[in-house]
Design a protein around this motif. Structure first.
Motif, PDB file in Angstrom:
ATOM      1  N   ARG A   1      14.902  41.169  59.348  1.00  0.00           N
ATOM      2  CA  ARG A   1      16.334  41.260  59.047  1.00  0.00           C
ATOM      3  C   ARG A   1      16.538  41.378  57.550  1.00  0.00           C
ATOM      4  NH1 ARG A   1      18.157  36.519  56.947  1.00  0.00           N
ATOM      5  NH2 ARG A   1      16.873  34.693  57.315  1.00  0.00           N
TER       6      ARG A   1
ATOM      7  N   SER B   1      10.115  39.222  60.828  1.00  0.00           N
ATOM      8  CA  SER B   1       9.864  38.500  62.068  1.00  0.00           C
ATOM      9  C   SER B   1       8.527  38.941  62.655  1.00  0.00           C
ATOM     10  CB  SER B   1      10.988  38.748  63.076  1.00  0.00           C
ATOM     11  OG  SER B   1      11.136  40.129  63.324  1.00  0.00           O
TER      12      SER B   1
ATOM     13  N   GLU C   1       9.011  44.410  60.744  1.00  0.00           N
ATOM     14  CA  GLU C   1      10.235  44.279  61.518  1.00  0.00           C
ATOM     15  C   GLU C   1      10.892  42.981  61.085  1.00  0.00           C
ATOM     16  OE1 GLU C   1      11.246  43.360  66.167  1.00  0.00           O
ATOM     17  OE2 GLU C   1       9.547  44.664  65.722  1.00  0.00           O
TER      18      GLU C   1
ATOM     19  N   TYR D   1      24.587  42.097  65.403  1.00  0.00           N
ATOM     20  CA  TYR D   1      23.139  42.243  65.507  1.00  0.00           C
ATOM     21  C   TYR D   1      22.629  43.010  64.306  1.00  0.00           C
ATOM     22  CZ  TYR D   1      18.600  43.332  67.511  1.00  0.00           C
ATOM     23  OH  TYR D   1      17.253  43.431  67.744  1.00  0.00           O
ATOM     24  N   GLN D   2      21.523  42.557  63.760  1.00  0.00           N
ATOM     25  CA  GLN D   2      20.933  43.218  62.610  1.00  0.00           C
ATOM     26  C   GLN D   2      19.419  43.298  62.797  1.00  0.00           C
ATOM     27  OE1 GLN D   2      19.771  42.392  58.089  1.00  0.00           O
ATOM     28  NE2 GLN D   2      21.284  41.020  58.858  1.00  0.00           N
ATOM     29  N   LYS D   3      18.852  44.471  62.559  1.00  0.00           N
ATOM     30  CA  LYS D   3      17.407  44.625  62.649  1.00  0.00           C
ATOM     31  C   LYS D   3      16.986  45.710  61.665  1.00  0.00           C
ATOM     32  CE  LYS D   3      13.932  44.493  65.991  1.00  0.00           C
ATOM     33  NZ  LYS D   3      13.689  44.309  67.372  1.00  0.00           N
ATOM     34  N   TRP D   4      15.865  45.456  60.986  1.00  0.00           N
ATOM     35  CA  TRP D   4      15.300  46.420  60.045  1.00  0.00           C
ATOM     36  C   TRP D   4      13.856  46.672  60.446  1.00  0.00           C
ATOM     37  CZ3 TRP D   4      11.225  46.966  56.731  1.00  0.00           C
ATOM     38  CH2 TRP D   4      11.326  47.986  55.775  1.00  0.00           C
TER      39      TRP D   4
END
Length: 139
Positions: free
Chosen positions: A70, A92, A68, A2-5
């Motif tokens: 990736r 996103s 928000e 899982y990747q989120k920035w």
């Protein structure tokens, strides 16, 4: 995996809108994210489709935004044939934040508010996008 920035910052210049050969809108902008005493990071952001068009319409140089998405690392060859890498965020979600202006005469966005911002909709027992007191926001 899982990747989120997630990052909050200000645009360094107006977003640029282009289209793919299939006529899909894509916008690019750079977000300056504060690091405190160490300065700022300048993050390249890519936004697609309707959200890209809204970013170009409502965001300008200096506007605060929350992004928000990736992290994407891509490789390319520069004009001298040297292989390079670029890190960028594929958004996103982009949230248009208030400028912090106190004047009612000068709205934070041109002509109109961005979609669904500050509007009150009632769906059953729930109220969406309730009025925000900007003095309560910690930044």
């Amino acid at each position: 995996m899982y990747q989120k920035w997630i990052g909050i910052g200000r645009l360094t210049k107006d977003p640029e809108l282009r289209e793919t050969p299939d006529r899909v809108p894509v916008a690019r902008f750079t977000l300056a994210v504060d690091r405190g005493k160490d300065g700022a990071d300048f993050i390249d952001v890519i936004v697609w489709r309707e959200q890209a068009e809204n970013c170009v319409k409502y965001l300008k140089k200096g506007a605060p935004a929350a992004v928000e998405g990736r992290l994407q690392i891509r490789t390319y060859e520069d004009s001298q044939g040297v292989r390079r890498k670029a890190a960028e965020i594929v958004a996103s979600r982009v949230v248009f934040l208030p400028n912090g202006r106190k004047s009612i005469e000068e709205p934070p966005w041109p002509d109109e508010a961005p979609p669904a911002f500050g509007k009150k909709e009632s769906k059953g027992d729930f109220d969406f996008a309730e009025e925000v007191n900007f003095d309560d926001i910690p930044f």
